[in-house]
Design a protein around this motif. Structure first.
Motif, short mmCIF file in Angstrom:
data_model
loop_
_atom_site.label_atom_id
_atom_site.label_comp_id
_atom_site.label_asym_id
_atom_site.label_seq_id
_atom_site.Cartn_x
_atom_site.Cartn_y
_atom_site.Cartn_z
N LEU A 1 30.87 59.85 54.36
CA LEU A 1 31.78 60.41 53.36
C LEU A 1 33.08 59.61 53.25
N GLU A 2 33.55 59.04 54.36
CA GLU A 2 34.73 58.18 54.29
C GLU A 2 34.42 56.93 53.49
N LEU A 3 33.25 56.34 53.72
CA LEU A 3 32.85 55.17 52.95
C LEU A 3 32.73 55.51 51.47
N ALA A 4 32.22 56.70 51.17
CA ALA A 4 32.12 57.14 49.78
C ALA A 4 33.51 57.25 49.15
N ASP A 5 34.47 57.80 49.89
CA ASP A 5 35.84 57.89 49.37
C ASP A 5 36.39 56.50 49.06
N ILE A 6 36.14 55.56 49.95
CA ILE A 6 36.62 54.18 49.76
C ILE A 6 35.98 53.59 48.50
N LEU A 7 34.68 53.77 48.36
CA LEU A 7 33.98 53.25 47.18
C LEU A 7 34.52 53.89 45.90
N ILE A 8 34.73 55.18 45.94
CA ILE A 8 35.25 55.88 44.76
C ILE A 8 36.61 55.33 44.35
N TYR A 9 37.52 55.19 45.29
CA TYR A 9 38.85 54.66 44.95
C TYR A 9 38.77 53.20 44.52
N LEU A 10 37.88 52.44 45.10
CA LEU A 10 37.69 51.05 44.71
C LEU A 10 37.20 50.96 43.27
N ILE A 11 36.21 51.76 42.94
CA ILE A 11 35.68 51.77 41.57
C ILE A 11 36.73 52.23 40.59
N ARG A 12 37.47 53.27 40.92
CA ARG A 12 38.53 53.77 40.02
C ARG A 12 39.61 52.72 39.81
N THR A 13 40.01 52.02 40.87
CA THR A 13 41.03 50.99 40.75
C THR A 13 40.54 49.87 39.83
N ALA A 14 39.31 49.44 40.05
CA ALA A 14 38.74 48.39 39.20
C ALA A 14 38.66 48.84 37.75
N GLU A 15 38.29 50.08 37.53
CA GLU A 15 38.19 50.61 36.16
C GLU A 15 39.55 50.60 35.49
N ARG A 16 40.57 51.00 36.20
CA ARG A 16 41.92 51.06 35.62
C ARG A 16 42.46 49.66 35.32
N LEU A 17 41.99 48.66 36.06
CA LEU A 17 42.44 47.28 35.85
C LEU A 17 41.45 46.45 35.03
N ASP A 18 40.39 47.08 34.54
CA ASP A 18 39.35 46.41 33.76
C ASP A 18 38.77 45.21 34.52
N ILE A 19 38.38 45.47 35.76
CA ILE A 19 37.76 44.45 36.61
C ILE A 19 36.30 44.83 36.82
N ASP A 20 35.42 43.87 36.57
CA ASP A 20 33.99 44.05 36.82
C ASP A 20 33.77 43.75 38.31
N LEU A 21 33.58 44.80 39.09
CA LEU A 21 33.47 44.63 40.55
C LEU A 21 32.31 43.74 40.96
N LEU A 22 31.15 43.92 40.35
CA LEU A 22 30.00 43.10 40.73
C LEU A 22 30.25 41.63 40.39
N LYS A 23 30.79 41.37 39.23
CA LYS A 23 31.10 39.99 38.85
C LYS A 23 32.11 39.39 39.81
#
Length: 124
Positions: free
Chosen positions: A72-94
Motif C-alpha cells: 500500500l505504501e508503494l501504491a501511494d508512491i505510484l499514485i503521487y508519481l502519476i498525479r505529478t506527471a499528469e499535472r506536468l504533462d510528462i509521459d512517465l513511460l517515455k
C-alpha cells in the motif's frame, strides 16, 4: 467500490481514474506539482520506515501483514508519481525508457559490472 481484480493494467487507465477521483472531490486545486512531490517524498519515507532496522535477509522475508502494508505504501508512491506527471504533462513511460537509455550509456556493462559506485566515480 470498484473491483480491484478487473483488468485495469495501464498507467493511462490508472491516471484517468486518479484524475476523476481528484476532480470529483474538487482536490485538483491542491494537486500542484509542489504539493504532490512533497506528498510523494512523505510516502517514500513511510516506505523506508517498514525496512528500518531490518537486515538484508529480513527485508526479503516480510510477514503477510507487513507485505500488505509495504504494498500500500508503494501504491501511494505510484499514485503521487502519476498525479505529478499528469499535472506536468510528462509521459512517465517515455521518460523512464529515455532514462534507461541514459543509464545504459553512463554505466557500460564492461566497466561497472558488480560495482555500485556512482557514475562520476568510474573512470569511463
Amino acid at each position: 467500490m470498484t473491483d480491484t481484480n478487473t483488468n485495469n493494467d495501464s498507467i493511462e487507465q490508472l491516471n484517468e481514474r486518479l484524475t476523476r477521483f481528484a476532480r470529483d472531490r474538487d482536490w485538483e486545486q491542491f494537486h500542484s506539482p509542489k504539493n504532490l512531490s512533497m506528498a510523494l517524498i512523505a510516502e517514500a519515507a513511510e516506505l523506508v520506515e517498514h525496512f528500518q532496522w531490518l537486515s538484508e535477509e529480513q527485508s526479503y522475508n516480510l510477514s503477510e501483514e507487513k507485505h500488505e502494508e509495504v504494498s500500500l505504501e508503494l501504491a501511494d508512491i505510484l499514485i503521487y508519481l502519476i498525479r505529478t506527471a499528469e499535472r506536468l504533462d510528462i509521459d512517465l513511460l517515455k521518460a523512464a525508457w529515455r532514462k534507461v537509455e541514459i543509464n545504459e550509456s553512463r554505466y557500460p556493462v564492461e566497466k561497472v559490472s558488480g560495482s555500485a559506485k556512482r557514475a562520476e566515480e568510474y573512470d569511463l
